[in-house]
Design a protein around this motif. Sequence first.
Motif, PDB file in Angstrom:
ATOM      1  N   ALA A  74       0.896  -1.129  -0.079  1.00 45.32           N
ATOM      2  CA  ALA A  74       0.161   0.040   0.004  1.00 45.32           C
ATOM      3  C   ALA A  74       1.043   1.353  -0.046  1.00 45.32           C
ATOM      4  N   GLY A  75       1.977   1.130   0.087  1.00 45.97           N
ATOM      5  CA  GLY A  75       3.121   2.231  -0.065  1.00 45.97           C
ATOM      6  C   GLY A  75       3.722   2.796   1.173  1.00 45.97           C
ATOM      7  N   LEU A  76       3.358   2.262   2.358  1.00 43.61           N
ATOM      8  CA  LEU A  76       3.951   2.368   3.623  1.00 43.61           C
ATOM      9  C   LEU A  76       5.454   2.093   3.448  1.00 43.61           C
ATOM     10  N   SER A  77       6.313   3.042   4.168  1.00 39.15           N
ATOM     11  CA  SER A  77       7.497   2.759   4.582  1.00 39.15           C
ATOM     12  C   SER A  77       7.625   1.901   5.861  1.00 39.15           C
ATOM     13  N   LEU A  78       8.905   1.115   5.677  1.00 40.29           N
ATOM     14  CA  LEU A  78       9.147   0.373   7.055  1.00 40.29           C
ATOM     15  C   LEU A  78       8.957   1.162   8.198  1.00 40.29           C
ATOM     16  N   ASP A  79       9.526   2.249   8.262  1.00 38.31           N
ATOM     17  CA  ASP A  79       9.571   3.240   9.422  1.00 38.31           C
ATOM     18  C   ASP A  79       7.911   3.400   9.876  1.00 38.31           C
ATOM     19  N   ARG A  80       7.116   3.702   9.057  1.00 40.36           N
ATOM     20  CA  ARG A  80       5.737   3.950   9.382  1.00 40.36           C
ATOM     21  C   ARG A  80       5.523   2.577   9.805  1.00 40.36           C
ATOM     22  N   GLU A 119       0.522  12.917  -3.930  1.00 42.55           N
ATOM     23  CA  GLU A 119       1.624  12.297  -3.285  1.00 42.55           C
ATOM     24  C   GLU A 119       1.222  10.874  -2.497  1.00 42.55           C
ATOM     25  N   PRO A 120       1.065   9.890  -3.209  1.00 46.28           N
ATOM     26  CA  PRO A 120       0.612   8.570  -2.799  1.00 46.28           C
ATOM     27  C   PRO A 120       1.016   8.265  -1.455  1.00 46.28           C
ATOM     28  N   GLY A 121       2.364   8.312  -1.339  1.00 49.92           N
ATOM     29  CA  GLY A 121       2.895   7.996  -0.045  1.00 49.92           C
ATOM     30  C   GLY A 121       2.395   8.832   1.195  1.00 49.92           C
ATOM     31  N   ARG A 122       2.334   9.902   1.119  1.00 43.07           N
ATOM     32  CA  ARG A 122       1.542  10.744   2.116  1.00 43.07           C
ATOM     33  C   ARG A 122       0.219  10.563   2.369  1.00 43.07           C
ATOM     34  N   ALA A 123      -0.455  10.276   1.049  1.00 39.50           N
ATOM     35  CA  ALA A 123      -1.743  10.074   1.342  1.00 39.50           C
ATOM     36  C   ALA A 123      -2.209   8.827   1.740  1.00 39.50           C
ATOM     37  N   PRO A 127      -1.152   2.437  -5.581  1.00 41.78           N
ATOM     38  CA  PRO A 127      -1.431   2.671  -7.019  1.00 41.78           C
ATOM     39  C   PRO A 127      -2.933   2.435  -7.379  1.00 41.78           C
ATOM     40  N   GLU A 128      -3.443   1.363  -6.943  1.00 37.73           N
ATOM     41  CA  GLU A 128      -4.960   0.894  -7.325  1.00 37.73           C
ATOM     42  C   GLU A 128      -5.801   2.078  -6.784  1.00 37.73           C
ATOM     43  N   GLN A 129      -5.399   2.245  -5.567  1.00 42.58           N
ATOM     44  CA  GLN A 129      -6.298   3.409  -5.001  1.00 42.58           C
ATOM     45  C   GLN A 129      -6.372   4.554  -5.376  1.00 42.58           C
TER      46      GLN A 129
END
Length: 153
Positions: A74-80, A119-123, A127-129
């Motif tokens: 879903a685009g989340l970072s490992l830190d998040r 900005e998909p990461g911040r949102a 990509p599908e969403q």
Amino acid sequence: MINSFSPTESDEAPITGQRLSLDDLATLSGLTARTVRYYIQQGLVDRPVGAKRGAYYEQRHLEQLLLIRRWTEAGLSLDRIKELTAGAPEDPPPRRVQPGSVEVWSRVTLADGLEVHVEPGRAGLSPEQVRALVRGITDLYRQVRTDQQARKA
């Protein structure tokens, strides 16, 4: 360590009570053994039960990996992800963008004079969403235009 995970029903595999090897766990989670070891090293996944050659994994390890995989897709970072597994709220307050930081924004033109900047990461969008969002906005735009034209007629 990870406190609580709540995988979806589709993520659960019928292996309750079984002992899994690292290779079995990697295969069931769709990840490589190297990635599983990395996630354990980073504290994203609990360590195996036992030590050395007698170490094994359980259902909870698989559930943790499936959730991490879903979040990374879903685009989340490992830190998040680490923050979420530590009990951070699902929707944290937006982080301020630091001067000099680089972000990649998508600019989608829906119609002449109508654009969406994402900005998909911040949102928190995969990509599908993002595609579904663009389709929804486009459909809504067409509906508004059709309604406006119908009122004029």
